[in-house]
Design a protein around this motif. Structure first.
Motif, PDB file in Angstrom:
ATOM      1  N   SER A 165      46.060  42.359  37.931  1.00  0.00           N
ATOM      2  CA  SER A 165      47.382  42.942  38.212  1.00  0.00           C
ATOM      3  C   SER A 165      47.691  42.968  39.710  1.00  0.00           C
ATOM      4  O   SER A 165      48.836  42.777  40.113  1.00  0.00           O
ATOM      5  N   GLN A 166      46.695  43.213  40.535  1.00  0.00           N
ATOM      6  CA  GLN A 166      46.914  43.279  41.984  1.00  0.00           C
ATOM      7  C   GLN A 166      46.752  41.919  42.669  1.00  0.00           C
ATOM      8  O   GLN A 166      46.902  41.833  43.893  1.00  0.00           O
ATOM      9  N   LYS A 167      46.424  40.895  41.896  1.00  0.00           N
ATOM     10  CA  LYS A 167      46.261  39.520  42.403  1.00  0.00           C
ATOM     11  C   LYS A 167      45.308  39.487  43.596  1.00  0.00           C
ATOM     12  O   LYS A 167      45.597  38.913  44.641  1.00  0.00           O
ATOM     13  N   VAL A 168      44.148  40.104  43.383  1.00  0.00           N
ATOM     14  CA  VAL A 168      43.123  40.156  44.433  1.00  0.00           C
ATOM     15  C   VAL A 168      42.520  38.775  44.658  1.00  0.00           C
ATOM     16  O   VAL A 168      42.264  38.386  45.792  1.00  0.00           O
ATOM     17  N   LEU A 169      42.325  38.050  43.577  1.00  0.00           N
ATOM     18  CA  LEU A 169      41.771  36.696  43.662  1.00  0.00           C
ATOM     19  C   LEU A 169      42.813  35.692  43.179  1.00  0.00           C
ATOM     20  O   LEU A 169      43.720  36.046  42.424  1.00  0.00           O
ATOM     21  N   PRO A 170      42.681  34.433  43.574  1.00  0.00           N
ATOM     22  CA  PRO A 170      43.602  33.405  43.071  1.00  0.00           C
ATOM     23  C   PRO A 170      43.489  33.261  41.543  1.00  0.00           C
ATOM     24  O   PRO A 170      42.425  33.525  40.971  1.00  0.00           O
ATOM     25  N   PRO A 171      44.573  32.832  40.892  1.00  0.00           N
ATOM     26  CA  PRO A 171      44.573  32.735  39.416  1.00  0.00           C
ATOM     27  C   PRO A 171      43.467  31.853  38.833  1.00  0.00           C
ATOM     28  O   PRO A 171      42.899  32.168  37.793  1.00  0.00           O
ATOM     29  N   PHE A 172      43.132  30.741  39.502  1.00  0.00           N
ATOM     30  CA  PHE A 172      42.080  29.872  38.956  1.00  0.00           C
ATOM     31  C   PHE A 172      40.715  30.562  38.974  1.00  0.00           C
ATOM     32  O   PHE A 172      39.904  30.374  38.082  1.00  0.00           O
TER      33      PHE A 172
END
Length: 182
Positions: A165-172
């Protein structure tokens, strides 16, 4: 004429062998089973080894002896597979075997011999893990682990849903680690 003891034994042995090879086979009828020969018998199904080529091996529950039974996988490669499985927490796809470096083995040709049960993956809780233990996961690099622990300090706790939810890491990266963390 004097015959030595060793010569006497040789003459007796030669006589017995000549008799066993030439005289006895002529006296025994074909329908009879000779005493000194073991008749042909079929082994029961329980004593015959089952070739592992036709079996599909489940990677998350296989031990090294099972893996060694696959043609081309010896003790060294079996140990590499088990070590990688331990680092990951389990395999979620047979294609993950391609991530292991096999110098003299084309693992793609062996993929039909394996299956994976994703229910056997040991999911880990990010909130209770140390920096070092998260760093040992093969899909995460040092910078990724730093981002995770910075988010843990910021939000107080950390789990996969917060990372997403917080996009801490890239989606891949999130897609790769999803099966392994709660």
């Amino acid at each position: 004429m004097f015959i030595r003891k060793s010569e006497k034994k040789g003459i007796i042995t030669l006589g017995i062998l000549t008799m066993a090879l030439f005289v006895l086979p002529q006296t025994i009828h074909k329908s009879e089973c000779p005493i000194f020969l073991i008749p042909y018998s079929r082994l029961s199904d329980t004593t015959q080894p089952v070739p592992l080529k036709h079996l599909v091996i489940e990677l998350n529950s296989a031990d090294s002896t099972t893996l060694i039974g696959v043609r081309g996988i010896g003790p060294y490669y079996a140990k590499k597979i088990l070590r990688y499985r331990e680092q990951l927490g389990g395999f979620h796809s047979t294609r993950q075997l391609g991530e292991i470096r096999f110098q003299y083995l084309n693992i793609d040709s062996l993929l039909p011999c394996f299956s994976v049960n994703p229910a056997l993956i040991r999911k880990k809780e990010l909130d209770t893990m140390s920096f070092k233990s998260v760093l040992h996961h093969p899909y995460l690099e040092y910078e990724d682990v730093q981002l995770i622990f910075n988010a843990k300090r910021k939000f107080g706790k950390i789990n996969y849903s917060i990372l997403e939810s917080q996009k801490v890491l890239p989606p891949f990266k999130l897609k790769k680690i999803k099966p392994y963390f709660k």
